[in-house]
Structure formats: C-alpha cells, structure tokens
Design a protein around this motif. Structure first.
Motif, short mmCIF file in Angstrom:
data_model
loop_
_atom_site.label_atom_id
_atom_site.label_comp_id
_atom_site.label_asym_id
_atom_site.label_seq_id
_atom_site.Cartn_x
_atom_site.Cartn_y
_atom_site.Cartn_z
N ILE A 1 9.39 81.77 73.33
CA ILE A 1 9.99 82.70 74.74
C ILE A 1 10.68 83.14 73.79
N HIS A 2 11.76 82.72 72.77
CA HIS A 2 12.33 83.05 71.93
C HIS A 2 12.12 82.89 69.98
N PRO A 3 10.89 83.70 70.13
CA PRO A 3 10.71 84.10 69.07
C PRO A 3 11.65 84.29 67.21
N SER A 4 12.70 85.12 67.86
CA SER A 4 13.45 85.17 66.79
C SER A 4 14.19 84.19 66.65
N ALA A 5 14.36 83.30 67.51
CA ALA A 5 15.74 81.91 67.06
C ALA A 5 14.89 81.18 66.52
N ILE A 6 16.01 80.49 65.36
CA ILE A 6 15.80 79.36 64.76
C ILE A 6 16.26 77.97 65.34
N VAL A 7 14.84 77.00 65.64
CA VAL A 7 14.74 75.91 66.79
C VAL A 7 14.52 75.13 65.60
N PRO A 8 15.09 74.01 64.89
CA PRO A 8 14.76 72.99 64.36
C PRO A 8 15.10 72.04 65.43
N LEU A 9 13.47 71.07 64.08
CA LEU A 9 13.42 69.89 64.77
C LEU A 9 14.16 68.89 64.04
N ARG A 10 14.46 67.80 64.98
CA ARG A 10 15.48 66.67 64.79
C ARG A 10 15.21 65.24 65.16
N VAL A 11 15.09 64.75 64.05
CA VAL A 11 14.81 63.17 64.05
C VAL A 11 15.93 62.11 63.86
N ASN A 12 16.32 60.87 64.57
CA ASN A 12 17.72 60.88 64.58
C ASN A 12 18.76 61.73 64.18
N ARG A 13 18.86 62.41 65.23
CA ARG A 13 19.77 63.79 64.47
C ARG A 13 19.74 64.96 63.39
N ASP A 14 19.01 64.43 62.51
CA ASP A 14 18.75 65.06 61.14
C ASP A 14 17.30 66.17 61.50
N VAL A 15 17.68 67.29 60.97
CA VAL A 15 16.71 68.27 60.90
C VAL A 15 15.63 67.86 60.01
N VAL A 16 14.69 67.82 60.87
CA VAL A 16 13.50 67.32 60.00
C VAL A 16 12.33 68.94 58.86
#
Length: 482
Positions: free
Chosen positions: A370-385
């Motif tokens: 939906i938002h191809p230009s957005a940077i959507v990080p994956l977080r596990v334990n609140r940290d970026v993977v």
C-alpha cells in the motif's frame, strides 16, 4: 587453508569426556547386579581414541575460524556417535551396527526415536547411558568444551556459534567461556531439581535420574515401554512443567533467575510460546473432551496439554496415542512437528523465532504494498531485524521444507508408505521422536531396514545442527583455499 591440528585436539577432548561419562553408569550396573564390562571397556576405548588424537601437537593461541568451527562440530558428532554406540555393541543390547548408530544418534540429537522393542528388559546401566546421551546432546557437548578452551589455548567463539541451538545465541557474559559455564549451571541445576521433585512425587531414584536427564534435554527416552503413560497424573504434570522450561531460551531463564522481569517479558518469542501452548491446549482439550462423550475433563486436559508441550518442545514423551483421537487432531500434531520451541533452548525443530520473523514480515508486506515508498522495518523484541537476518530465516525455512519433501520422497522410494514417509522425515529432521503413520507415538523404528535407519540418522544430525552447519561441508566454497 584448514588447520586440522586444533580440530584433532578438540575432538580428542570430547572423546575423553564421553568416555569418562560412560563410567558414571557403572554404579547402576553394579547396584543392579549387571555386567559392568561393556560400559567399562567402552569408556576405555573412547578415552584411548581421544588420547591418540590428543598426541597431535598444536601450538597454543591458534584461533578456530569458521571453517575449523564447522568441521569440529560435524566431526565431533561423528566421533560421539562412534564412541557412544560402543556400550550397545559390547553388551549385545543392540548387536547391529546400523541400529546402534541409529539409537546413539537419536540420543545425541535428543530425537528420542528408538529401535528397542522392550525397554524394560534392558540392563539398567545401559539404559542410564542411553538417557545420558540425550543429556549430553541437549545443550551440546561442544558448549561444555568451550568452557575449558582457555586451558587449551584455543578460542571458541566460532565453535559456539556453530553449535548453540537456535538462530541466535545471546551472550550472558562478554567471554564466551563464561557464557557456556552459565548455560551449564542452569542446565545442571534444573536437572538436579527435577530429579529431586520426581522422587518426592513417588518415582524411584533410578527412574527419576533417567527422566530428569531426558526431560531437560527435550529428548524423550524413557525407562518404561509406555513412556510417560506409565506414571500417574502428578508426575505427568511435573514433566509438563519442566518440558516447558526446557523449551524456553536459556537467556530468558537466566534473566528470570536474576528477577529481571522487564527483560524477560520483552521477549516476543516467549509470549508466542506461551500463547501458542494455551491456545492449542484449549482447542485440543475441547475436541478430545467432546469426542469422548465428556467422560473425564481432567484426563482430556492433561493428555492434550502433555502431548502439545511434548511435541512443541520436541521432547517426544508420550502419554496417549494422539493419532487415535481424530484425523483433524492428527493433522494438528503433525504440524507441531515443524514448530520447535524457543531459540537458545535444548529443543529441536525450526524454532518459534523463525516463524515469528516469517509471519511478521509477511504481514508487513501488505503495508509495503500500500505504501511502496515507506520504510517499514521489522521489529522483534522492539529491535529492528536486519535484512541479512530476514534473508537467512527465509532461506532456512525454504531449505528445511525442500529437505523435508526430498527426504519424504527418498523414504517413499525406499519402500515406506506415504504417511510413514512424511511422519518419519518430519520427526527426524525436527528431532521430535514420535511421528505419524507406522512411526507414531505407540510405534518405534525397529522394523525399518538398516539403510533407512542410516539415512534417518543422517537426517537427525542435519536437523540437530540446524541444516547449514552440515550442508555447508558439501559445498565447494567451504573447501576452497581462499
């Protein structure tokens, strides 16, 4: 260029450790009036093999690089298998080499699949050694050796990374040897605590020791033909609790002992672990309760919870034949063979952290669409993977699935039926123990031909060492000089 001298030195130490640990079974053989010579001679043989390798001179201060680390892990498991099967062969308890290899590999990899048809008729000293092989493999004897590496003048960080269960190994202490010591302190402590509690709950001291060893190793070998079904509800609930503990990341267990609860509940994997067990228990209990006509809710709850925890943690203890409940429940339990508990625990399987990364990233992919230009990080334990980790996880999942399919096809070509092929492959690569088909919870692997046992032994080692550690040895990149 690969330096084989430190490899020989480390493998020699492992063989000597295994030989000495065999002798811990001698008191049981003597107490029960059994022939103690098989364990005595097997220990001497293992120590002699280790002593011969130890004579290979190795200068102090040689670092173990990635290549040496992976070779040490792979060769150590081969050496431990060849050494660990000697008591079976010397005693005649398992006279066939392929079957002795299968039983030993099943123990060292904490799989729990067995070729013994009458366990209660076997010598108790050898049954103790059988249980001890799972305890040795539970945390990985390599990690134990890492703790004494400073005495050898060898660094152990690469070896720990190759052996430690799970995709990540959070350090409890800056020095890798101190980390290994802390892991083993928790492991030994929980094993001792469970032994005492089992005795207080009415189990004999001998059986308490055996079941504590195999429970904390998430192995599942039992001294009874009926496995955990031979014991009462109180003991089964106790086993459930400690199987669950054994499936928790040991870093989280350490933080719990330190009462650092904020860091404990930061773990997304722990939350998923608890939530999954609770959800599946509710579903399966309801299904079993109504399928039996509402006869005994406690029995339905206990059997459901026990089998769910046993399979998720890849322990493999059996309290009921889950394949006889219904087709839908058999399918659910088959899926559980692919889960595994937390990374950094003694359990096998894929591990929940990989599933978390996969599902979280797949869900975020819809947002990226939906938002191809957005940077959507994956977080596990609140940290970026990092992207590198995501790629590794996806590669592991795909390779795991491909190996499962390929192995199932190979087993079918060897003459097994469809259900048994997928059941045997899933349970062996996941180091679980019971599967479906003719290798279900009330069956064993004794009837399989020798060549299938050897193939499944290789599969168990590949699964225990998380695929890449073994398969990298078969790539040309590993053996190139540069």
């Amino acid at each position: 260029m690969i330096n084989y001298r430190p490899i020989a030195r480390v493998v020699s130490i492992l063989l000597c450790i295994v030989g000495v640990m065999m002798w811990t079974g001698l008191p049981f053989s003597l107490y029960f009036g059994e022939d103690s010579r098989p364990l005595l001679l097997a220990g001497l043989t293992s120590i002699a093999m280790g002593g011969g390798l130890f004579l290979v001179k190795s200068p102090k201060g040689i670092p173990i690089r990635k290549r040496e680390g992976y070779l040490i892990v792979a060769l150590s498991w081969v050496a431990m298998t060849l050494s660990g099967m000697l008591p079976y062969l010397y005693s005649g308890m398992i006279p066939s080499v392929p079957e002795a290899i299968f039983e030993t590999v099943s123990g060292m990899t904490t799989t729990g699949a067995s070729v013994l048809t009458d366990i209660e008729a076997q010598p108790r000293g050898l049954l103790y050694w059988r249980s001890l092989t799972q305890w040795i493999g539970g945390m990985g004897i390599i990690v134990l050796t890492v703790a004494v590496f400073p005495l050898l003048g060898i660094g152990g960080i690469e070896l720990f990374a190759a052996e430690a269960p799970g995709p990540t190994s959070d350090k409890l202490h800056p020095r890798i040897s101190e980390t290994a010591k802390r892991l083993w302190f928790i492991y030994v402590g929980l094993t001792g605590l469970l032994t005492v509690l089992l005795m207080l709950f009415g189990m004999s001291p001998y059986e308490s020791i055996n079941h504590a060893l195999t429970t904390m190793a998430t192995g599942g070998f039992s001294t009874r033909n009926a496995s955990a079904a031979a014991f009462g509800p109180a003991i089964q609930y106790l086993l459930i609790l400690f199987m669950f503990f054994a499936g928790v990341n040991y870093t989280v267990l350490y933080l719990s002992l330190k009462r650092r609860w904020a860091e404990v509940w930061k773990s997304d994997e722990l939350k998923a672990y608890i939530g999954l067990v609770v959800l599946l228990t509710l579903i399966v209990t309801a299904k079993v309760y109504y399928a039996t006509g509402g006869a005994d809710f406690e029995q339905a709850f206990r059997d459901s919870l026990f089998q769910i925890v046993s399979l998720i943690t890849t322990t493999g203890f059996v309290s009921a034949d889950y394949t006889s409940w219904s087709t839908s429940l058999t399918l659910i339990f088959f899926v559980l063979l692919f889960l595994g508990a937390c990374a950094g625990s003694t359990s096998g399987g894929i591990k929940l952290i990989r599933h978390l990364v996969f599902f979280k990233n797949s869900y975020l992919e819809f947002k990226r669409i939906i938002h191809p230009s957005a940077i959507v990080p994956l977080r596990v334990n609140r940290d970026v993977v990092p992207g590198k980790i995501i790629t590794h996880v996806f590669n592991f999942l795909l390779l795991y699935l491909l190996l499962f399919v390929l192995g199932s096809v190979i087993l079918a070509m060897m003459g097994l039926d469809f259900m048994t092929s997928i059941g045997a492959m899933a349970t062996c690569i996941g180091n679980v123990g019971p599967g479906i088909g003719s290798v279900g919870p009330v069956d064993n692997f004794a009837w399989l031909p020798a060549h299938i046992k050897l193939f499944l032994s290789f599969v168990m080692i590949v699964g225990r060492l998380e695929i890449f550690t073994v398969l990298v040895l078969f790539t040309p990149y590993f053996w190139r000089l540069n």
